[in-house]
Design a protein around this motif. Structure first.
Motif: not given
Length: 234
Positions: A108-120
């Motif tokens: 679930g965390a990975c799914e959320l991160a896909a749309s929120r993760i930064s380039d950094g």
């Protein structure tokens, strides 16, 4: 750091003895008089210590029979459960259940991160995968584990959900210990690198469902590797 009260000291000592196997699940613990004599404290202090453990569902009081140790599965304290798991016997059931917990939270965390993760964050993830490759080539288990844990930690925080990272923090020590055990196997390292690269690709594409599937496949591979190389299950 605040000093422990006598009540906390008695409670911690009794928990230590439970974790060490002196009082296994469903066994009776010594009475107030015996414990007060052992610790040279009042019966009131012992009573409060046992109330503390009962409130955490580590102990249960059966009227007319005594105070008994509950099975780990009934305990209501994550700290106590982790202490029992990390200091007690290392059994297959606990190792498998830990992966099951990771699957529930990390996919679930990975799914959320896909749309929120930064380039950094993506750059940092790429750096950790590269460090895992270097550690694998150098047979540096410690460095491999550090990069593995750091990779997952970046994703947990990139999910943007403050509760996810907080929930995982108490698991850090036990995850580190168990990763050190499994990561000694070169084949497990190679599989982990491939799975981490696939997760990174899904996150870079910013595709939530693909990221969830990639993390789920990683958990499946982790479980299969645990059974094949560590537990030697058929």
């Amino acid at each position: 750091m605040a000093r422990k009260s006598l009540t906390d000291m008695v409670a911690d000592d009794l928990l230590d003895r439970i974790v060490a196997g002196e009082f296994p699940p469903d066994s009776i613990v010594p009475g107030e008089l015996e414990l007060s004599s052992q610790h040279e404290v009042s019966r009131m202090t012992v009573r409060e210590a046992m109330k503390t453990l009962a409130a955490r569902r580590i102990l249960r009081v059966e009227r007319g029979r005594g105070t008994f140790v509950n099975p780990f599965s009934s305990w209501g304290s994550l700290h106590a459960v982790l202490r029992a798991v990390s200091e007690g016997e290392d059994d297959a059931a606990v190792a498998i259940q830990l992966i099951e917990l990771r699957r529930m939270l990390e996919t679930g965390a990975c799914e959320l991160a896909a749309s929120r993760i930064s380039d950094g964050d993506l750059e940092r993830l790429s750096g950790q995968v590269e460090r895992m490759r270097e550690a694998h080539a150098a047979n540096d288990v410690t460095a491999f584990v550090e990069s593995d844990l750091a990779f997952h930690d970046i994703i947990l925080h990139a999910s943007g959900n403050i509760f996810v990272a907080v929930l995982f923090e108490p698991l850090h020590r036990i995850l580190q210990d168990r990763r050190a055990e499994t990561s000694r196997v070169p084949e497990i390292q190679a599989n982990a690198i491939a799975m981490h690269a696939a997760i990174l690709a899904a996150l870079t594409a910013r595709r939530p469902e693909l990221a969830r599937v990639a993390m789920d496949k990683h958990m499946t591979q982790t479980l299969e590797d645990l059974k094949s190389y560590v537990l030697r299950a058929p």
